[in-house]
Write an enzyme that holds these catalytic residues in place. Structure first.
Site, PDB file in Angstrom:
ATOM      1  N   GLU A  50      -5.071   0.971   9.062  1.00 55.73           N
ATOM      2  CA  GLU A  50      -4.681   1.517   7.760  1.00 55.73           C
ATOM      3  C   GLU A  50      -5.341   2.851   7.448  1.00 55.73           C
ATOM      4  O   GLU A  50      -5.801   3.102   6.335  1.00 55.73           O
ATOM      5  CB  GLU A  50      -4.982   0.497   6.652  1.00 55.73           C
ATOM      6  CG  GLU A  50      -4.214  -0.803   6.815  1.00 55.73           C
ATOM      7  CD  GLU A  50      -4.597  -1.853   5.783  1.00 55.73           C
ATOM      8  OE1 GLU A  50      -5.714  -1.777   5.237  1.00 55.73           O
ATOM      9  OE2 GLU A  50      -3.797  -2.753   5.538  1.00 55.73           O
ATOM     10  N   GLU A  86       0.781  -5.692  10.487  1.00 56.79           N
ATOM     11  CA  GLU A  86       0.065  -6.605   9.587  1.00 56.79           C
ATOM     12  C   GLU A  86       0.890  -6.776   8.335  1.00 56.79           C
ATOM     13  O   GLU A  86       0.933  -5.896   7.490  1.00 56.79           O
ATOM     14  CB  GLU A  86      -1.322  -6.049   9.255  1.00 56.79           C
ATOM     15  CG  GLU A  86      -2.164  -6.968   8.396  1.00 56.79           C
ATOM     16  CD  GLU A  86      -3.550  -6.387   8.142  1.00 56.79           C
ATOM     17  OE1 GLU A  86      -3.941  -6.327   6.965  1.00 56.79           O
ATOM     18  OE2 GLU A  86      -4.217  -6.000   9.116  1.00 56.79           O
TER      19      GLU A  86
END
Length: 524
Positions: free
Chosen positions: A198, A299
């Site tokens: 991320e 994810e």
């Protein structure tokens, strides 16, 4: 280069009461079996093993328990059985604290201690330590279960904060280098290495510019090439793991060559369709700037901050989860990693008992029934009826996934084969063309003789126990999916239905239908 893009999808949702009045509607669909509309990896289903410690808490709850890669009980027999049932399951070791993990090896420039709460630390935690003894234990477990492993490396090591969440400076690859080197020396099998978690676009709590990230990605590629030079199989490089932002992703590819509306959103076609726009944009960006790359969903758990309590671990979540699997496959996503295998509120397994939650069985059925070939579907039906078609896995024919979001309408489907339309517009001198046109209108035959034709189709009808959408018990053809007396994963037995009988799906339910007689040249 074999870079792969991770995309994180978070859609949300909540409970609903079945309406007293029930309608029945016809739905016409045409499945094109002449060519594959998309292709997914053979091991499309994936689940994440995260790093969160037991004291990760939010919304007055601490949902992770002892489920991290560092402290998960690897000897629990149900954990082994649950993973082995997939034959195999892809496991991604990674998550929010991925870029805080240090590998306890020579040359490490920082102290290696367990994660602990730290004010001002990334995600509120200090750096954590992966001991090599634990890494060896994890790999013994992966070998035992047959898992395919994707491991997320720390991509912030050596960098520093330059402005709020922005991190700058070159990545210090020394610790990762020693870790990959150790992994190779021990013969641990890693299918793919992921670079950072991320950090792309706006990031979450940390971000790195596309130019810098791309530069360091090339460095990691060289490390993998060097350390795996003598290996028969070289792991794939997977990046970036994060939310899709077109400008950031385009630049990268150029550089490298508890929500109260959660259930309502899950059951809303409009909310589910929002993902399609992102997937379409990502696919176009990939084709334009990096046709050599492949897209992954790295994810995805359906809700932020550990998932929705009493939603993500109940039947209703399978409406969202299976729809996302179908949509991601439709737009050429190769792998879809569920957050998480165990831990949080969205684990496929209960964090305390290791007993499967409903989405575990949804994932297992997909894995067993839906093959890699994705087929196009034309439809004349309500948006509350979601329809996906794949080549059947490991056998002739196709498998349909039907998802009925409506609490008022039962659908009866007329399934046609696109081959019928194809033959209808062709002119030919073959004698049998008129016969072929007639045969291949509906669910057409694969066999050449009557004896070749299976008389039944397989149906796997999923409903919640007692009609409660938030039930933690899923019914398969009316039978509860529960562990056997011996503590084993139950057999997922189909209902056999006359191949010529109408196809239907009841209110707020899900159904896989295997059609062994459906003539689909794209699947041969």
């Amino acid at each position: 280069m074999d870079f792969r893009l991770f995309l994180f999808l978070f859609l949300t949702s909540l409970p609903a009461i079945f309406a007293q009045l029930q309608d029945t509607a016809d739905a016409n669909i045409v499945v094109d079996g002449t060519e594959r509309a998309a292709e997914v990896d053979e091991n499309f289903i994936c689940a994440t093993m995260d790093w969160w410690p037991h004291d990760k808490c939010n919304y007055n709850q601490c949902p992770w328990g002892y489920t991290s890669a560092i402290n998960l009980n690897l000897s629990h027999p149900l954990l082994t059985k649950a993973i082995q049932a997939f034959k195999p399951l892809r496991i991604r070791v990674g998550g929010s604290l991925q870029d805080r993990v240090l590998y306890d090896l020579e040359g490490l420039k920082l102290r290696c201690h367990p994660f602990r709460k730290e004010k001002g630390g990334l995600f509120g935690f200090s750096r954590g330590c992966l001991r090599m003894s634990r890494w060896d234990e994890l790999n013994l477990f992966f070998n035992k279960t047959g898992a395919i492993v994707t491991f997320g490396l720390n991509a912030l090591y050596g960098r520093h904060v330059i402005d709020k969440t922005a991190w700058g400076g070159d990545w210090d690859s020394s610790n990762a280098y020693e870790f990959v080197k150790y992994t190779v020396s021990k013969g641990h099998k890693i299918d793919s290495w992921e670079f950072g978690n991320e950090l792309c676009g706006s990031g979450v709590e940390a971000k790195v510019s596309a130019e810098q990230y791309g530069k360091d990605l090339i460095k990691l590629r060289k490390i993998i090439d060097e350390l795996y030079e003598k290996s028969v199989e070289k792991p794939t490089l997977v990046a970036p793991g994060g939310f899709y932002e077109k400008k950031w992703f385009s630049k990268l590819l150029q550089v490298t060559g508890d929500d109260p509306n959660l259930v309502r959103k899950i059951l809303s076609p409009h909310s589910l369709n929002k993902t399609a726009a992102t997937l379409i944009d990502l696919e176009q960006t990939r084709k334009q700037h990096g046709p050599w790359a492949k897209s992954w969903v790295g994810e995805s758990g359906g809700a932020f901050n550990s998932g929705g309590r009493n939603v993500s671990d109940t039947f209703v979540d399978s409406f969202w989860y299976l729809d996302q699997l179908g949509m991601a496959a439709k737009y050429n996503t190769k792998v879809y990693c569920r957050q998480s295998l165990i831990g949080g509120n969205y684990g496929l397994l209960d964090r305390d008992t290791f007993v499967p939650n409903p989405d575990y069985y949804s994932a297992l059925l997909w894995n067993r029934l839906m093959g890699g070939g994705v087929l196009a579907v034309e439809r004349n039906a309500s948006p509350f009826l979601r329809i996906y078609a794949h080549c059947s896995r490991g056998r002739p024919g196709i498998t349909l996934l039907l998802i009925n979001l409506s609490n008022q309408t039962e659908f009866i489907l007329n399934v046609e084969n696109g081959l019928g339309r194809l033959h209808a517009i062709r002119t030919t001198n073959h004698r049998q063309s008129s016969i072929v046109r007639g045969v291949k209108r509906a669910v057409s035959w694969v066999g050449q003789k009557t004896s070749d034709r299976p008389l039944h189709r397989e149906e796997y009808h999923l409903t919640p126990a007692n009609g409660r959408l938030r039930s933690k018990t899923m019914l398969l053809n009316g039978t509860p999916l529960e562990l056997t007396k011996d503590g084993n994963i139950p057999k997922l037995e189909p209902a056999f239905t006359d191949v010529n009988s109408p196809i239907s799906i009841t209110l707020r339910s899900i159904k896989f239908i295997a059609l062994p007689n459906f003539d689909a040249p794209a699947c041969w």
